[in-house]
Design a protein around this motif. Structure first.
Motif, mmCIF file in Angstrom:
data_model
loop_
_atom_site.group_PDB
_atom_site.id
_atom_site.type_symbol
_atom_site.label_atom_id
_atom_site.label_comp_id
_atom_site.label_asym_id
_atom_site.label_seq_id
_atom_site.Cartn_x
_atom_site.Cartn_y
_atom_site.Cartn_z
ATOM 1 N N GLY A 41 -40.072 47.765 8.950
ATOM 2 C CA GLY A 41 -41.379 47.569 9.552
ATOM 3 C C GLY A 41 -42.132 46.421 8.915
ATOM 4 N N ALA A 42 -43.446 46.377 9.175
ATOM 5 C CA ALA A 42 -44.268 45.283 8.664
ATOM 6 C C ALA A 42 -44.300 45.263 7.141
ATOM 7 C CB ALA A 42 -45.689 45.400 9.217
ATOM 8 N N GLY A 43 -44.142 46.426 6.507
ATOM 9 C CA GLY A 43 -44.133 46.474 5.046
ATOM 10 C C GLY A 43 -42.937 45.791 4.427
ATOM 11 N N ASP A 44 -41.907 45.499 5.224
ATOM 12 C CA ASP A 44 -40.702 44.831 4.719
ATOM 13 C C ASP A 44 -40.725 43.331 4.959
ATOM 14 O OD1 ASP A 44 -39.042 47.200 3.884
ATOM 15 O OD2 ASP A 44 -39.373 47.729 5.977
ATOM 16 N N ILE A 45 -41.821 42.828 5.525
ATOM 17 C CA ILE A 45 -41.927 41.382 5.764
ATOM 18 C C ILE A 45 -42.084 40.647 4.438
ATOM 19 C CG2 ILE A 45 -43.382 39.575 6.770
ATOM 20 C CD1 ILE A 45 -44.046 41.503 9.024
ATOM 21 N N ARG A 46 -41.398 39.552 4.316
ATOM 22 C CA ARG A 46 -41.519 38.712 3.117
ATOM 23 C C ARG A 46 -42.645 37.711 3.352
ATOM 24 N NH1 ARG A 46 -36.635 36.771 -0.343
ATOM 25 N NH2 ARG A 46 -37.715 35.867 -2.107
ATOM 26 N N TRP A 47 -43.697 37.811 2.541
ATOM 27 C CA TRP A 47 -44.856 36.948 2.713
ATOM 28 C C TRP A 47 -44.670 35.651 1.939
ATOM 29 C CZ3 TRP A 47 -47.636 38.485 6.591
ATOM 30 C CH2 TRP A 47 -47.699 39.851 6.891
ATOM 31 N N GLY A 48 -45.208 34.572 2.483
ATOM 32 C CA GLY A 48 -45.033 33.251 1.907
ATOM 33 C C GLY A 48 -45.798 33.044 0.615
ATOM 34 N N ILE A 49 -45.559 31.909 0.006
ATOM 35 C CA ILE A 49 -46.203 31.564 -1.265
ATOM 36 C C ILE A 49 -47.720 31.517 -1.108
ATOM 37 C CG2 ILE A 49 -46.427 29.759 -3.026
ATOM 38 C CD1 ILE A 49 -43.539 28.960 -2.429
ATOM 39 N N ASP A 50 -48.210 31.077 0.055
ATOM 40 C CA ASP A 50 -49.652 30.946 0.246
ATOM 41 C C ASP A 50 -50.363 32.296 0.231
ATOM 42 O OD1 ASP A 50 -48.494 31.796 2.572
ATOM 43 O OD2 ASP A 50 -49.596 30.438 3.902
ATOM 44 N N ILE A 103 -35.354 21.675 -8.976
ATOM 45 C CA ILE A 103 -36.588 22.464 -9.102
ATOM 46 C C ILE A 103 -36.825 23.189 -7.784
ATOM 47 C CG2 ILE A 103 -39.054 22.391 -9.606
ATOM 48 C CD1 ILE A 103 -38.435 19.647 -10.998
ATOM 49 N N VAL A 104 -36.935 24.527 -7.853
ATOM 50 C CA VAL A 104 -37.065 25.363 -6.666
ATOM 51 C C VAL A 104 -38.342 26.192 -6.766
ATOM 52 C CG1 VAL A 104 -35.941 27.078 -5.204
ATOM 53 C CG2 VAL A 104 -34.551 25.555 -6.619
ATOM 54 N N ARG A 105 -39.075 26.261 -5.657
ATOM 55 C CA ARG A 105 -40.246 27.148 -5.535
ATOM 56 C C ARG A 105 -40.019 28.031 -4.317
ATOM 57 N NH1 ARG A 105 -45.267 24.947 -7.653
ATOM 58 N NH2 ARG A 105 -46.332 25.637 -5.760
ATOM 59 N N PHE A 106 -40.111 29.350 -4.476
ATOM 60 C CA PHE A 106 -39.881 30.266 -3.364
ATOM 61 C C PHE A 106 -40.717 31.529 -3.547
ATOM 62 C CE2 PHE A 106 -36.853 31.249 -6.660
ATOM 63 C CZ PHE A 106 -36.732 32.632 -6.667
ATOM 64 N N PRO A 107 -40.996 32.278 -2.448
ATOM 65 C CA PRO A 107 -41.883 33.443 -2.527
ATOM 66 C C PRO A 107 -41.179 34.691 -3.070
ATOM 67 C CG PRO A 107 -41.176 33.104 -0.278
ATOM 68 C CD PRO A 107 -40.622 31.952 -1.063
ATOM 69 N N TRP A 108 -41.995 35.673 -3.482
ATOM 70 C CA TRP A 108 -41.473 36.951 -3.955
ATOM 71 C C TRP A 108 -40.778 37.699 -2.815
ATOM 72 C CZ3 TRP A 108 -41.594 37.415 -9.036
ATOM 73 C CH2 TRP A 108 -42.638 36.872 -9.765
ATOM 74 N N ARG A 109 -39.864 38.595 -3.179
ATOM 75 C CA ARG A 109 -39.259 39.492 -2.203
ATOM 76 C C ARG A 109 -40.322 40.443 -1.652
ATOM 77 N NH1 ARG A 109 -35.703 40.565 -6.387
ATOM 78 N NH2 ARG A 109 -36.474 42.717 -6.388
ATOM 79 N N SER A 110 -40.037 41.014 -0.494
ATOM 80 C CA SER A 110 -41.001 41.923 0.132
ATOM 81 C C SER A 110 -41.190 43.197 -0.675
ATOM 82 C CB SER A 110 -40.536 42.283 1.546
ATOM 83 O OG SER A 110 -39.263 42.908 1.508
ATOM 84 N N ASP A 111 -40.129 43.646 -1.390
ATOM 85 C CA ASP A 111 -40.206 44.893 -2.151
ATOM 86 C C ASP A 111 -40.494 44.665 -3.630
ATOM 87 O OD1 ASP A 111 -37.820 43.683 -2.740
ATOM 88 O OD2 ASP A 111 -36.597 45.498 -2.606
#
Length: 468
Positions: A41-50, A103-111
């Motif tokens: 569901g929506a709780g499993d969405i991976r949100w971006g760095i912003d 050099i890599v920048r990436f967002p956190w996992r959804s969980d």
């Protein structure tokens, strides 16, 4: 107009409500410390760095051999492929060729709950080197954190005979198939390069009935038995996989196609530029706006307006399904604030599509047409206006995704940070428009025609026409 069966409304409406519920809350079961997800569901969405922040990591070659610019570019391409295969589109990836750093920048996992950057880096598996080896001889065994046995350090023939390396693999992805008993099972489909396909064909012909093991550095991650010679450059790894383990193995294989092993030389946490408070405010505003639109549609267009509200819920569900991954073995798409804007814009187009259709029906009724004829003519007259508006937006969305997607020339001109945001906007806009065709054009018309089959609902004023 050929009337639609009465049960169609209830079937379509219940299906939409089911998709809406599951796309927001998902379906999962907790067994002790383990959570089994059936639908995301929506709780499993991976949100971006912003929105949620993320991790910055610096990788360097862990080798004593000479590393060329071409080698660094190959490593960069592999890490980028790993990002895209995980649907991590909100990322920045830069190569310092002079100092041999990536050099890599990436967002956190959804969980993610601990927000430990060192652990988050492991998701990339960027430091691992993949090999396919003959047999499964190993030096030691130990108990893993999940209770499974971990086999370490290849020995004997397994150590000396490497069949394939990560660079011989083009892609790996989880899939489902019918095992012949009517039960769906999970597999991992692997596609090899031309050179890799030739090596694998020779090895599988020689080792039919024997084991070819898959190793990540000195850890064996799988040891399937060869059932037959594989000559087409594609194979399926079968076993006792569930959705998570199949996805994990595919990700590990995709991550291992490196020309050399990488080591992490630095890592840190990135703070979100907007923050989750902005996300919460946008969600509240979205719910309020949807409620206002629903009231407006029902008051202005009556029964077609009520149907439009249900179809808009279905369009929202389609967007969430495409973003969250929905099925447990599909990775979540990375959602940024511009991506949310794409959903909102596509919902607005969905409202417009329903208004056009309802208005055309209303006009036909006031022109003296019968109810069935007005609905039929209203649908016909509104279709091309809806089609033109949506197809134009779809073309724009495809251009945004193609031009500002991963590995594009404009990210070199405007910087990596533009890629994730614009790609996310294009993706959600594209999905929302397809959802509009499915729900706003298809489902809403089916439901309207079905409701028109009920005798108490065959009054023209319910569809915006004159009172009889």
């Amino acid at each position: 107009m050929k009337r639609t069966a009465k049960p169609v409304f209830f079937i379509v409406a219940l299906l939409i409500l089911f998709l809406t519920y599951t796309s927001i809350w998902g379906i999962s079961v907790q067994h002790g410390d383990n959570r089994i997800t059936y639908l995301k569901g929506a709780g499993d969405i991976r949100w971006g760095i912003d929105i949620r922040g993320g991790v910055e990591a610096t990788f360097s070659p862990d080798t004593t051999e000479e590393v060329t610019r071409q080698d660094m570019e190959a490593a960069r391409s592999t890490i980028e492929t790993r990002m895209v295969s995980n649907h991590i589109t909100d990322y920045e990836l830069n190569v310092d060729y002079d100092n041999q750093r990536i050099i890599v920048r990436f967002p956190w996992r959804s969980d993610e709950t601990d927000f430990n950057p060192e652990e988050a880096i492991n998701e990339l598996a960027a430091t691992a080197l993949l090999t396919f080896r003959e047999g499964d001889e190993h030096a030691s065994e130990e108990m893993g954190e999940d209770g499974s046995i971990v086999y370490r350090t290849p020995t004997g023939t397994t150590e000396s005979t490497i069949i394939l390396q990560g660079s011989d693999i083009e892609s790996a992805e989880p899939a489902m198939y019918d095992d012949g008993t009517g039960r769906m099972s999970y597999v991992v489909n692997v596609t090899m390069s031309d050179e890799g396909a030739q090596k694998f064909a020779e090895a599988t012909e020689r080792l039919t009935g024997q084991v070819i093991s898959i190793w990540m550095d000195d850890v064996m991650i799988s040891n399937p038995v060869v059932n037959e010679a594989i000559t087409g450059g594609e194979c399926s790894i079968t076993g006792n996989f569930d959705a998570q383990s199949a996805s994990k193995l595919a990700n590990q294989i995709n991550a291992g196609a490196l020309p050399f092993k990488l080591k992490t030389t630095n890592f840190s946490t990135i703070s979100p530029s907007m923050g989750e408070s902005s996300l919460n405010a946008m969600m509240i505003a979205g719910v309020i706006a949807f409620a206002i639109v629903a009231v407006f549609m029902i008051v202005m267009f009556r029964l077609p307006g009520f149907v439009a509200v249900i179809s808009l819920l279905g369009q929202v569900a389609v967007s969430f399904i495409a973003i969250s991954g929905y099925l447990p073995f599909i990775n979540s798409f990375t959602m940024t604030l511009p991506g949310i804007a794409g959903i909102i814009l596509s919902i607005g187009m969905g409202v417009d599509a329903n208004i056009i259709t309802a208005t055309r029906i209303k006009e036909e009724l006031w022109a003296g047409k019968s109810l069935d004829s007005a609905i039929s003519r209203g649908d016909e007259n509104s279709f091309w206006a809806i089609f033109d508006g949506n197809i134009t937006t779809i073309i724009v969305a495809l251009i945004l995704m193609g031009v500002f997607g991963p590995s594009n020339i404009l990210s070199m001109l405007f910087g990596n940070s533009t890629t994730g945001s614009i790609y996310s906007f294009g993706y959600t806009l594209l999905v929302g428009n397809f959802g509009n065709f499915i729900m706003g054009v298809g489902a809403s018309r089916l439901m309207t025609k079905s409701l028109a089959s009920f005798k108490p609902l065959r009054k023209k004023w319910l569809y915006g026409g004159p009172a009889e």
